[in-house]
Motif scaffolding. Structure first.
Motif, PDB file in Angstrom:
ATOM      1  N   MET A   1     -43.415 -20.520  -1.922  1.00  0.00           N
ATOM      2  CA  MET A   1     -42.568 -19.486  -2.558  1.00  0.00           C
ATOM      3  C   MET A   1     -42.612 -18.207  -1.726  1.00  0.00           C
ATOM      4  O   MET A   1     -43.667 -17.803  -1.257  1.00  0.00           O
ATOM      5  N   ARG A   2     -41.456 -17.604  -1.554  1.00  0.00           N
ATOM      6  CA  ARG A   2     -41.428 -16.371  -0.796  1.00  0.00           C
ATOM      7  C   ARG A   2     -42.117 -15.257  -1.564  1.00  0.00           C
ATOM      8  O   ARG A   2     -41.958 -15.130  -2.774  1.00  0.00           O
ATOM      9  N   LYS A   3     -42.861 -14.447  -0.853  1.00  0.00           N
ATOM     10  CA  LYS A   3     -43.504 -13.296  -1.489  1.00  0.00           C
ATOM     11  C   LYS A   3     -42.483 -12.188  -1.655  1.00  0.00           C
ATOM     12  O   LYS A   3     -41.767 -11.832  -0.736  1.00  0.00           O
ATOM     13  N   GLU A  86     -42.082 -12.877 -12.490  1.00  0.00           N
ATOM     14  CA  GLU A  86     -42.123 -13.809 -11.369  1.00  0.00           C
ATOM     15  C   GLU A  86     -43.025 -15.004 -11.658  1.00  0.00           C
ATOM     16  O   GLU A  86     -42.710 -16.134 -11.289  1.00  0.00           O
ATOM     17  N   GLU A  87     -44.160 -14.768 -12.342  1.00  0.00           N
ATOM     18  CA  GLU A  87     -45.052 -15.874 -12.698  1.00  0.00           C
ATOM     19  C   GLU A  87     -44.377 -16.835 -13.664  1.00  0.00           C
ATOM     20  O   GLU A  87     -44.453 -18.062 -13.504  1.00  0.00           O
ATOM     21  N   ALA A  88     -43.727 -16.271 -14.687  1.00  0.00           N
ATOM     22  CA  ALA A  88     -43.066 -17.115 -15.684  1.00  0.00           C
ATOM     23  C   ALA A  88     -41.946 -17.934 -15.059  1.00  0.00           C
ATOM     24  O   ALA A  88     -41.815 -19.138 -15.319  1.00  0.00           O
ATOM     25  N   ALA A  94     -41.285 -24.752 -11.315  1.00  0.00           N
ATOM     26  CA  ALA A  94     -42.195 -25.859 -11.002  1.00  0.00           C
ATOM     27  C   ALA A  94     -41.994 -27.024 -11.964  1.00  0.00           C
ATOM     28  O   ALA A  94     -42.081 -28.195 -11.576  1.00  0.00           O
ATOM     29  N   GLY A  95     -41.691 -26.706 -13.227  1.00  0.00           N
ATOM     30  CA  GLY A  95     -41.466 -27.760 -14.219  1.00  0.00           C
ATOM     31  C   GLY A  95     -40.112 -28.421 -14.072  1.00  0.00           C
ATOM     32  O   GLY A  95     -39.939 -29.592 -14.442  1.00  0.00           O
ATOM     33  N   ALA A 114     -34.001 -21.656  -5.837  1.00  0.00           N
ATOM     34  CA  ALA A 114     -34.339 -23.004  -6.301  1.00  0.00           C
ATOM     35  C   ALA A 114     -33.110 -23.833  -6.666  1.00  0.00           C
ATOM     36  O   ALA A 114     -33.237 -25.008  -7.024  1.00  0.00           O
ATOM     37  N   GLY A 115     -31.927 -23.236  -6.597  1.00  0.00           N
ATOM     38  CA  GLY A 115     -30.716 -23.965  -6.968  1.00  0.00           C
ATOM     39  C   GLY A 115     -30.620 -24.251  -8.444  1.00  0.00           C
ATOM     40  O   GLY A 115     -29.997 -25.237  -8.865  1.00  0.00           O
TER      41      GLY A 115
END
Length: 562
Positions: A1-3, A86-88, A94-95, A114-115
């Motif tokens: 993931m880009r920072k 960003e975490e959420a 990811a899911g 992520a499209g």
């Protein structure tokens, strides 16, 4: 993931819409496949997630039911809890299973990368209320690098005549009791502001119950350190570009961190800290601790954005009856000296191109989802969202003017009533300004007579003393800035993949580390010199160069529409 380094100065102004009108969105989890009709009622049910804290409403909310009957759609909304945006969003990506609607906040670029988002171009053209929501120029500003539009910024869109009563943005705030004690003086400069607080606190060091006042506190936690660091742009009479100053004459980007005004401002904070005026817990307190202090009525003044404190601490002050002691906050038109014209409040809306409401690729019926957005922007549904039910939440006189009785105002501010009855769909697109009827404001917060009648008594007394009716009038309104504005909508989405983005990240880290040291230092000049040495190592010129390129691009793009 880009920072990504995200400096959120106005993105969270979005939160104001949740609370100004007295209704949050639905909460809780919903694992049911979205887009279906589980009730057999013919109502299509969608899901939505908003990467910001919000308030729950009941599943049987009355106005949500009415909207569902009129539009054929009900949306189950969930909100951010215990994570950053960003975490959420990273967890959701990811899911791989998305809600139908999403507002990713600072995580929106992750969703695009992520499209996960549906291109909205065909729906914008198909549905007239959506198409009308922005001009062609504004829609084009939302196009991503593939040429498509993926999200709709929901807020600050003004229909018809602007009707701003609240100043939802940043200001030097002060309690009404301080102004009343001094005979409601004109306070226009930074020095006058701190002098007044000093004099008041010397004569009135405690509240009525014996609790000691906190003359001035500063919120510095995480992204909210704008309460400390970005005042120099306002003190010099510029609007909130957030990450830089733009000279409107030369159209050149200026670094507000290194101006003479920046030095004067931080030196003043240093002096006030050593006098005991600045709260010594400023640089260690959490946001919750800060809000608790404000809610107690102890804090005489601070810099903050209205949306960041008013709907938590402001409501707590009123609930505790502390407004009767003059603990409510009003804004003052503070600049570094009286030669400057303040631009704390500007007219016009702001399109935050970095985020907005999106439809995801998990949505089974994106056309129906887009139609629902279109329906929410109709005047009938918009009135239901923000005014409520006629006869129950507002009344209409023979001139067609909307108003509320005291009972209605009390009712609409009650937590239980809001959960059971009111439903604004607060993170869906909405209007400020004037209703299509040409008479009323799009929401009670913009209805000047209704707004004034609903003010707390100490604020009303203060406004009367200054001959104004609204928070905006306390500051005055400047013209909308130029076509570049606001630059924060670009810097919010900078990444470390560019030299400018890397410099921006380092600048934020250095300011977080050194500005508290500067304020607390025994030797200000030495501390400022040390700070500037580290600041220059960040290569701010790379950041400023990238911002200048973006400013030039915006001005060139705007010229095509003139």
């Amino acid at each position: 993931m880009r920072k990504r380094h995200v400096k959120t100065l106005m993105a969270v102004t979005l939160m104001s819409a949740v609370l100004v009108t007295g209704c949050g969105g639905g909460g809780g989890s919903d694992s049911k496949k979205s887009g279906g009709d589980s009730s057999g009622s013919g109502i299509k049910e969608f899901t939505a997630f908003f990467a910001t804290p919000g308030s729950e409403i009941n599943d049987d909310n009355e106005i949500q039911k009415i909207i569902a009957e009129k539009t054929g759609v009900k949306v189950k909304e969930t909100w951010l809890t215990g994570q950053t945006a960003e975490e959420a969003i990273g967890t959701i990506i990811a899911g791989g299973d998305y809600p139908d609607f999403i507002e990713g906040g600072s995580g929106t670029p992750q969703l695009y990368d992520a499209g996960a988002l549906v291109a909205l171009d065909e729906y914008i053209e198909k549905y007239p209320n959506i198409k009308e929501f922005f001009t062609e120029q504004e829609w084009d500003s939302l196009r991503q690098d593939d040429g498509h539009i993926y999200w709709i910024p929901q807020f600050s869109n003004i229909y018809g005549e602007e009707k701003a009563c609240e100043h939802n943005d940043e200001a030097f705030w002060i309690q009404t009791r301080v102004l009343k004690w001094a005979g409601y003086p004109e306070v226009k400069t930074m020095d006058q502001y701190f002098d007044l607080i000093e004099r008041y606190n010397k004569e009135n060091p405690k509240m009525e119950d014996g609790t000691e006042n906190i003359p001035y506190t500063i919120l510095c936690e995480d992204w909210r350190y704008f309460c400390l660091e970005n005042a120099p742009q306002f003190l010099d009479g510029y609007p909130n570009d957030g990450s830089c100053i733009v000279d409107p004459q030369t159209l050149k980007v200026i670094d507000y961190n290194t101006t003479d005004t920046a030095v004067r401002y931080f030196k003043k904070l240093n002096e006030e800290y050593h006098k005991g005026i600045v709260d010594r817990e400023s640089f260690t307190q959490t946001y919750d601790e800060y809000i608790a202090k404000l809610s107690s009525g102890r804090v005489l003044g601070m810099i903050d954005q209205w949306w960041d404190f008013a709907y938590t601490a402001g409501d707590a002050i009123k609930s505790a009856g502390l407004d009767k002691q003059g603990c409510s906050y009003v804004p003052l038109p503070i600049t570094i000296d009286e030669s400057k014209t303040n631009q704390w409040h500007n007219s016009g809306g702001v399109v935050n191109t970095g985020t907005g409401l999106a439809i995801t690729t998990s949505c089974d019926d994106p056309d129906a989802a887009a139609k629902f957005v279109n329906d929410l922007l109709s005047q009938e549904i918009h009135d239901l969202r923000f005014w409520g039910e006629e006869g129950k939440d507002y009344q209409v006189n023979d001139k067609g003017e909307f108003s509320r009785t005291d009972e209605m105002r009390t009712q609409c501010s009650d937590t239980a009533y809001k959960a059971s009855h009111l439903c604004t769909y607060s993170y869906f697109p909405q209007y400020l300004g004037t209703s299509r009827d040409g008479i009323n404001a799009m929401s009670p917060a913009g209805q000047a007579s209704e707004f004034y009648d609903g003010l707390k008594s100490d604020v009303k007394e203060c406004f009367d003393a200054y001959g104004v009716k609204t928070y905006v009038e306390m500051l005055g309104t400047s013209e909308a800035p130029g076509d570049w504005y606001p630059m924060w909508s670009y810097s919010n989405n900078l990444t470390t993949e560019t030299d400018g983005g890397m410099a921006w990240t380092k600048i934020g880290e250095i300011k977080h580390e050194y500005l508290p040291k500067v304020v607390m230092a025994d030797n200000f000049d030495k501390a400022w010199g040390d700070y500037m040495k580290e600041y220059k190592k960040c290569k701010p010129e790379d950041f400023l160069s990238e911002m200048q390129t973006e400013l030039d691009r915006r001005m060139e793009a705007a010229a095509k529409y003139k």
